[in-house]
Every structure is written in C-alpha cells, then in structure tokens.
Enzyme design. Structure first.
Site, short mmCIF file in Angstrom:
data_model
loop_
_atom_site.label_atom_id
_atom_site.label_comp_id
_atom_site.label_asym_id
_atom_site.label_seq_id
_atom_site.Cartn_x
_atom_site.Cartn_y
_atom_site.Cartn_z
N SER A 1 0.85 -1.20 0.00
CA SER A 1 0.00 0.00 0.00
C SER A 1 0.88 1.23 0.00
CB SER A 1 -0.91 0.02 1.24
OG SER A 1 -0.13 0.23 2.40
N LYS A 2 0.25 2.37 -0.34
CA LYS A 2 1.00 3.62 -0.45
C LYS A 2 1.62 4.03 0.88
CE LYS A 2 0.92 7.98 -2.90
NZ LYS A 2 2.14 7.65 -3.63
N ARG A 3 1.01 3.60 1.97
CA ARG A 3 1.55 3.95 3.29
C ARG A 3 2.96 3.37 3.48
NH1 ARG A 3 -3.57 2.57 4.55
NH2 ARG A 3 -2.98 0.52 5.33
N GLN A 4 3.24 2.29 2.77
CA GLN A 4 4.53 1.62 2.93
C GLN A 4 5.60 2.15 1.97
OE1 GLN A 4 5.26 -1.00 5.03
NE2 GLN A 4 3.24 -1.35 5.92
N GLY A 5 5.22 3.05 1.08
CA GLY A 5 6.22 3.58 0.13
C GLY A 5 5.60 3.81 -1.23
#
Length: 486
Positions: free
Chosen positions: A256-260
């Site tokens: 997910s975008k939260r991870q990069g």
C-alpha cells in the site's frame, strides 16, 4: 487451449495513477496476448464518478506507453468493439439491466438509505457473517413498482440471487472454486445516478468485447461469483478466469501507499529503467521454472504462461529492483546510454552547459560498472562536470602530507611538456615522477585523485586524468594546492 482467438483486457479505474499492481495485471494480460497471437485491449472503467480523477486517463495511457505495453484496441487507437470508456456506454448497460428485470433475474429496489442503514445495524447486532440486503423490494407487486417508478422515487437495480446453491467455476491459477449463494448479496447493478456498478458493466463489456480470459488481481476473486451469476442470467458463455496473487510488503502486509511508492510514475521519476521495472513486476508471482531472473520483453513473451503463476502472495523486494536496474543499464549500448544521459543532463543544473558526445561517452565508459541509475553518471561523478570546491576530509587527513604540494607540482611540470597526453602518457608521467621522487606511485596517485576530483574513489586514475584533459588537470592541481592545508 481452445482455438478461439485470445482476447484479454486491462480495465483500470481512472483514480489518479497506475499502481504497480495494475502494471503487473496489464503486463500479464499483454504477455498472454502476445504469446498466443491474441489481442490486448485497454478499457477504462470510469463509471464510479465519485472516485474519478480528472486527467487520470491520460496518465494511465502515458504510463502504459512508457512501459512498452501498447494496446491493440482502446482509447486513442479505437477498435470495432468501442467505445472503450464505460461512461460512453450507459445506454448499453441500461438495455441489459432491463433485460434482466424482464427475465426476473433482477429487480428494482426503492429502499431508502435510512432503511438500509437500520437493516445493516440489525444484522450486525445478530453477528451475521456479513450484511446483506433482505430482498424486501423483490416482493413488491407490479402495481407498487409502477407507482414508485411514476413517482420518481429514488431507485437502484439489484441482481436477484437464488439461495441455497453453490456457485462454481474453475480458475486457471487457483483451480476449482466454490461459493455458497447464501453468502452473496443481491448486488446493485444500476446505481441511483443511473450509472452501472463495476459488476454489471464489467460482465456486459467483457461479453460484448469477446473477452476470452479475465486476468486480474486476487482482490476480485470474491466478486467473481457475482459475475458468474450474471453470465448465467444472460445465458452467456463465461470467460476463463485467472486471479493473480497479492503483492506484499517484506513484512507480508498488503502493498500500500503507506509503505512507500506504489505508482509507476514514482519509479519512473526515481530513474528506474522501464526494462528493469517490467522485468521486476513480471517476477512478482511468476517464474519460468528455472533460476533465470534477467529478461527483456521478448524473453518474457516467449517464456510466459499462466500455468507458472503462483497462488501465494509475491513479496515486493526493492533490493531486487535496484539490482535489476543496474543489470539492465549495463546491457544498454553506449549510444542508448548517451541519449539517456543527455536527457538527464537537461533536467539537471548543467542543462545550459555544453558537453560533446565524445566527452560524455568517455564518462559513460569509465563509470558504467560503477552506477545503477542513469542519473548516477552525474551524481556519482560531479567532478566531470565541475571542479571540486570541497575535498573529502578523511582522504585529506590520510593522503595529503606537507610534501604533497611539492610532489604534485613536479607532476604538473612533467605534464606541461605534453601537448595532448594519452592515457598511456598519464601513466608514464606518474611512474616517472614517482621514481624521481623515490616514492611509491600510490603516494602520488591518492593525493592527485583528491586534487582533481575532491574524492578518494572513482574510475581508473589514468581514465580520470585523460577524460578531464591536461589543462583542466593542471588548473585543478593549482586550486587544490591553494585550498588544502594540513
């Protein structure tokens, strides 16, 4: 595989950018089509107007083209099964929804948001596995339905799912799959705004566009029973389904975008080569059955098969992507690298400076084994583009001695006697100067590298001096003698 002509599609929603998971879906569809002399179609599923992002369609198309995934039919290129934007096909969906209503396979639902909310809350209190519509409007009389329609009461169209039977289908990756119809909701087919939901539009378009294989992410597996029921309700032949494994972070959580970075544009901006990104994404869930990891597009087309796609989630390993980028960069010809370096220079602070192709090719040759990204032909050797203004402190402390200025002065005097020194001349001058000073060559080479580059590491010393040239080397020696003090 049957004799039917293979037709596959990539059908993204225009919500902002092309996710790397979407790139993998597009790539597998593309590879499957090319391997089987089939057709690869781009269809834009833009019926969810709340999530629609202006300009996203253009971004998607640009990202696919950059990656080398040219579609055979779709927006801009056309085709006999268009239009390829679902928002331009609303009359088609209405026609087929009406057909289902006439068959008793779908029905109008006039329930208010308040009633649906109360129903959901009651089901949650009862701890039911999932909230489902209770078919309330299925039992309205024809007269009640006509009255509600004439009164323009807000409505949706729902699929009428028969209870107490198994919904079965075969998946090319997961094998035989079964769902119980009691666990499948009477999904909405046409929303209150007149737009179709993903489910109806997807099935209608796949049928009308003669899609033979639906290759998509695992997150759509739970929707497949709804689609199977729709195919059956229309009396249409089902396509073959293949659901790709999830993409996972190294900690096994869903990517997910939260991870990069998860957008193709992010990786392009960071300087990853399209060949490396395509190679990397292809290996996220697929291998040819051997240890090979380096592929170009032709190699992927030749070796790809859905039978070799794994069921388990694929870990997104950035270290492998970096390694692949370096490998693909080294496989490029010097001419290709020259074009890429010129593009990179145009984005840098050196865009207004002139560098001859011969000069840049010498830099490429000397640095090719030392870089992983095109931009590192600049960032890792700034000294080829400007004289150093600072000098690596540890190298100064280790290699710059009180006698160093005098030794470099002697080297400079020897160099001044040559008009256009070759690489061999530079090597000869260093050897001769060291012998006359009665010192090892290293005692001259280390401070000389520091003087001309400001750094303690880099390409071969003689290459470095030759690329910079006699005049620049002399100028930099003089500057270093003035600036460095111990």
């Amino acid at each position: 595989m049957n004799s039917e002509k293979i037709r596959v599609r990539f059908a993204p929603s225009p919500t902002g950018y092309l996710h790397v998971g979407g790139l993998r879906t597009a790539l597998y569809n593309y590879l499957f089509a090319k391997k089987n002399n089939g057709t690869f179609i781009l269809r834009i599923e833009d019926t969810d107007r709340n999530r629609y992002v202006e300009g996203a369609v253009e971004k998607l198309i640009k990202a696919l083209k950059w990656a080398g995934l040219q579609y055979d039919e779709g927006p801009e290129v056309g085709g006999e099964f268009g239009p390829y934007l679902q928002s331009q096909r609303l009359d088609i969906y209405k026609k087929y929804a009406d057909e289902l209503i006439a068959k008793g396979k779908a029905y109008y639902c006039f329930c208010s948001p308040e009633r649906l909310k109360t129903l959901r809350e009651e089901q949650e209190k009862q701890k039911l596995p999932q909230a489902k519509y209770d078919k309330h409007c299925l039992h309205l009389s024809k007269k009640e339905i006509e009255k509600n329609l004439s009164s323009a009461i807000p409505k949706v169209v729902r699929l009428n799912i028969e209870q107490n039977h198994s919904i079965k289908f075969d998946d090319l990756i997961r094998g035989h799959v079964e769902f119980e119809s009691n666990n499948v909701d009477d999904q909405i087919l046409i929303k209150g705004d007149g737009y179709p939901t993903y489910h109806l539009a997807n099935v209608v378009d796949d049928h009308l566009m003669k899609i033979t294989h639906v290759i998509r992410g695992e997150e759509w597996l739970s929707s497949t029973p709804k689609h199977v029921l729709l195919y059956d309700a229309f009396g249409w032949k089902r396509p073959m389904f293949a659901h790709l494994p999830l993409l996972l972070n190294p900690d096994r959580s869903k990517l997910s975008k939260r991870q990069g970075d998860v957008a193709v544009e992010d990786y392009r901006e960071k300087g990853f080569l399209k060949e490396a990104l395509i190679n990397f994404v292809a290996l996220l869930g697929w291998n040819a059955g051997d240890d090979r990891e380096l592929y170009n597009m032709d190699g992927l087309i030749k070796n790809f098969s859905l039978e070799r796609v794994n069921k388990s989630g694929a870990v997104f390993d950035l270290q492998k992507l970096h390694w692949l980028n370096a490998e693909h960069l080294r496989k490029k010809s010097e001419g290709e690298l020259l074009n890429l370096l010129n593009e990179e220079l145009q984005k840098s602070k050196y865009k207004d400076q002139f560098y001859s192709d011969i000069y840049l090719l010498m830099i490429i040759k000397s640095m090719k084994e030392r870089v992983s990204f095109v931009k590192e032909f600049i960032d890792n050797c700034i000294y080829f583009y400007e004289a150093p203004t600072q000098y690596e402190q540890k190298a100064v402390e280790k290699n710059w001695k009180p006698e160093t200025p005098e030794q470099l002065q002697k080297f400079k005097n020897e160099l001044a006697q040559y008009d256009n020194p070759t690489i061999e001349d530079f090597e000869h001058i260093i050897t001769k100067t060291a012998e006359e000073l009665k010192i090892g060559k290293a005692k001259l080479i280390h401070p000389l590298r520091l003087a001309v580059s400001g750094q303690s590491t880099g390409p071969g010393m003689f290459d470095l001096l030759f690329i910079l040239g006699k005049d620049e080397v002399i100028k930099r020696i003089d500057s270093a003698i003035q600036k460095i003090s111990v």
